[in-house]
Design a protein around this motif. Structure first.
Motif, short mmCIF file in Angstrom:
data_model
loop_
_atom_site.label_atom_id
_atom_site.label_comp_id
_atom_site.label_asym_id
_atom_site.label_seq_id
_atom_site.Cartn_x
_atom_site.Cartn_y
_atom_site.Cartn_z
N THR A 135 0.88 -1.22 0.08
CA THR A 135 0.01 0.26 -0.08
C THR A 135 0.97 1.33 0.04
OG1 THR A 135 -0.04 0.22 2.28
CG2 THR A 135 -1.95 -1.14 1.39
N LEU A 136 0.33 2.44 -0.39
CA LEU A 136 1.02 3.59 -0.36
C LEU A 136 0.06 4.83 0.01
CD1 LEU A 136 2.91 5.60 -1.53
CD2 LEU A 136 1.86 5.91 -3.54
N SER A 137 0.59 5.18 1.08
CA SER A 137 -0.34 6.39 1.91
C SER A 137 0.57 7.60 2.03
CB SER A 137 -0.57 5.87 3.39
OG SER A 137 -1.24 4.64 3.09
N GLU A 138 0.03 8.66 2.42
CA GLU A 138 0.68 10.10 2.78
C GLU A 138 1.37 10.03 3.92
OE1 GLU A 138 -2.22 13.14 2.30
OE2 GLU A 138 -2.35 12.78 0.37
N THR A 139 1.11 9.56 4.92
CA THR A 139 1.50 9.47 6.12
C THR A 139 1.79 7.98 6.86
OG1 THR A 139 -0.41 9.95 7.39
CG2 THR A 139 0.76 11.88 6.80
N ARG A 140 2.48 7.96 7.88
CA ARG A 140 2.94 6.50 8.39
C ARG A 140 2.21 6.49 9.83
NH1 ARG A 140 8.91 5.68 8.69
NH2 ARG A 140 8.42 4.11 9.95
N GLU A 141 1.78 7.55 10.39
CA GLU A 141 1.44 7.33 11.73
C GLU A 141 -0.03 6.68 11.80
OE1 GLU A 141 4.16 10.70 11.41
OE2 GLU A 141 2.43 10.21 10.47
N GLY A 142 0.09 5.62 12.71
CA GLY A 142 -1.13 4.61 12.85
C GLY A 142 -1.24 3.81 11.72
N LEU A 143 -0.57 4.09 10.52
CA LEU A 143 -1.25 3.10 9.36
C LEU A 143 -1.02 1.81 9.81
CD1 LEU A 143 -1.64 3.23 6.26
CD2 LEU A 143 0.69 3.23 5.83
N LEU A 144 -0.20 1.05 10.40
CA LEU A 144 -0.12 -0.23 10.73
C LEU A 144 -1.29 -0.67 11.37
CD1 LEU A 144 3.60 -0.98 11.39
CD2 LEU A 144 2.56 -1.63 9.59
N ILE A 145 -1.75 -0.04 12.31
CA ILE A 145 -2.92 -0.39 13.03
C ILE A 145 -4.19 -0.35 12.01
CG2 ILE A 145 -4.48 0.21 14.89
CD1 ILE A 145 -1.88 1.39 16.48
N ASP A 146 -4.41 0.74 11.38
CA ASP A 146 -5.53 0.79 10.57
C ASP A 146 -5.73 -0.43 9.51
OD1 ASP A 146 -6.09 2.88 11.73
OD2 ASP A 146 -5.27 4.59 10.25
N VAL A 147 -4.44 -0.62 8.85
CA VAL A 147 -4.32 -1.62 7.72
C VAL A 147 -4.54 -3.01 8.41
CG1 VAL A 147 -3.17 -2.61 5.75
CG2 VAL A 147 -3.19 -0.28 6.08
#
Length: 334
Positions: free
Chosen positions: A8-20
């Motif tokens: 996946t590609l996202s703008e920011t990394r904060e909390g991304l692992l928890i969301d995905v």
């Protein structure tokens, strides 16, 4: 069951692992491993998950609907094969060459048209007296007067000199090289090394991390994570038999609250949120090191496995400090 690799590609990394990771769990998949990296294009997340093939479409729809995910790719996971992230910056073999300067010719001034002389004016003849006698009639003519030529001053022309193009740069800074991600194919645990370390773990409990750090440096890199998992599983089973066997069978939520939370809290600082345990400042998961959450997965599995009414439970890592997250998050499901 199938194994998939999600990128996946996202703008920011904060909390991304928890969301995905929450999407992965909600659609019936189990997270096997993950990696989060920062790139000039954004936050690049790679996950390897396992689950039923009939749930793949639901997983794709959930990822497509998530507002933080700009784009993603899902492909079958092949053991031992390393795939670069589809959105990672590319490294060019040669720097771009500046174009050659183009010479600009100045505009040629146009010649002024010569001034034309004004036409001459003729004198007007005097009128003739028609009643006079023909012999006496005289004609009068005034002399011709030539008009003075008109003098037109030529305009002053301003010549515009073209500016020469800037010279091409002689030195270009090379782009920073991004080291490609090389995944280590895990093997089985080093059981002799775990058996040798187990007496120290039991004797020094809860001060177990010095022994675990020594263990992970002793075993081979391919056996490190599985060896940590086995050590955690053996230690967790020993703690359950010693402190919690008298509680009997519990449902999963009660077992996490009454057994998992206090037993894990004896080792590290944690926060309990539903079926997730957030681990702060794990000594096994440093920002510049290797992930060590497999120890906590095995530890909780050994603790909660014999305590719950379900036939089997799944303990897996949602995110890890060593992969770029702010904290390690371990999830438990039945």
């Amino acid at each position: 069951m199938i194994e998939l690799e999600i990128q996946t590609l996202s703008e920011t990394r904060e909390g991304l692992l928890i969301d995905v990771g929450g999407i992965v769990v909600a659609t019936g998949f189990t997270l096997l491993r993950q990696r989060l990296a920062q790139d000039p294009h954004g936050a690049l997340l790679t996950m390897v998950v396992r689950g039923p093939s009939r749930k793949q479409r639901a997983l794709e729809d959930a990822l497509d609907a998530h507002e933080r995910i700009i784009s993603f790719e899902i492909s079958p996971f092949v053991q031992g094969e390393t795939r670069p992230h589809f959105a990672a910056s590319r490294k060019f073999a040669h720097p771009p060459v500046a174009p050659r300067p183009v010479a600009v010719e100045p505009d040629m001034p146009t010649e002024a048209a010569p001034a034309t002389a004004a036409p001459t004016a003729a004198a007007i003849a005097a009128p003739v007296d028609v009643f006079a006698i023909p012999s006496v009639v005289a004609t009068r003519q005034e002399p011709l007067v030539e008009a003075a030529p008109l003098h037109v001053s030529e305009p002053e022309l301003d010549f515009i000199l073209p500016h020469p193009p800037a010279p091409a740069p002689t030195h270009m800074e090379p782009e920073p090289f991004i080291e490609p991600f090389v995944e280590i194919v895990p093997s089985g645990p080093d059981e002799p090394a775990v058996e040798a370390a187990l007496p120290k773990l039991l004797g020094r409990y809860p001060q177990v991390f010095p022994t675990l750090l020594t263990l992970e440096k002793t075993v081979d890199a391919t056996a490190r994570e599985q060896s940590l998992w086995l050590a955690g599983q053996r230690l967790g089973r020993w703690i359950f038999n010693r402190d919690y066997a008298a509680l009997g069978k519990l449902d999963l939520h009660e077992a996490i609250e009454r057994i998992g939370t206090p037993a894990l809290g004896a080792l590290v600082e944690i926060e309990h949120r539903g079926e997730q345990l957030h681990i702060r400042q794990s000594p096994l998961c440093t920002e510049d090191g290797h992930p060590g959450c497999q120890f906590f997965n095995g530890y909780l599995g050994g603790l909660l496995g014999p305590a719950v009414t379900a036939e089997a439970i799944s303990v897996f890592t949602l995110c890890c400090r060593s992969c770029g997250a702010d904290e390690c998050v371990v999830a438990v499901s039945d």
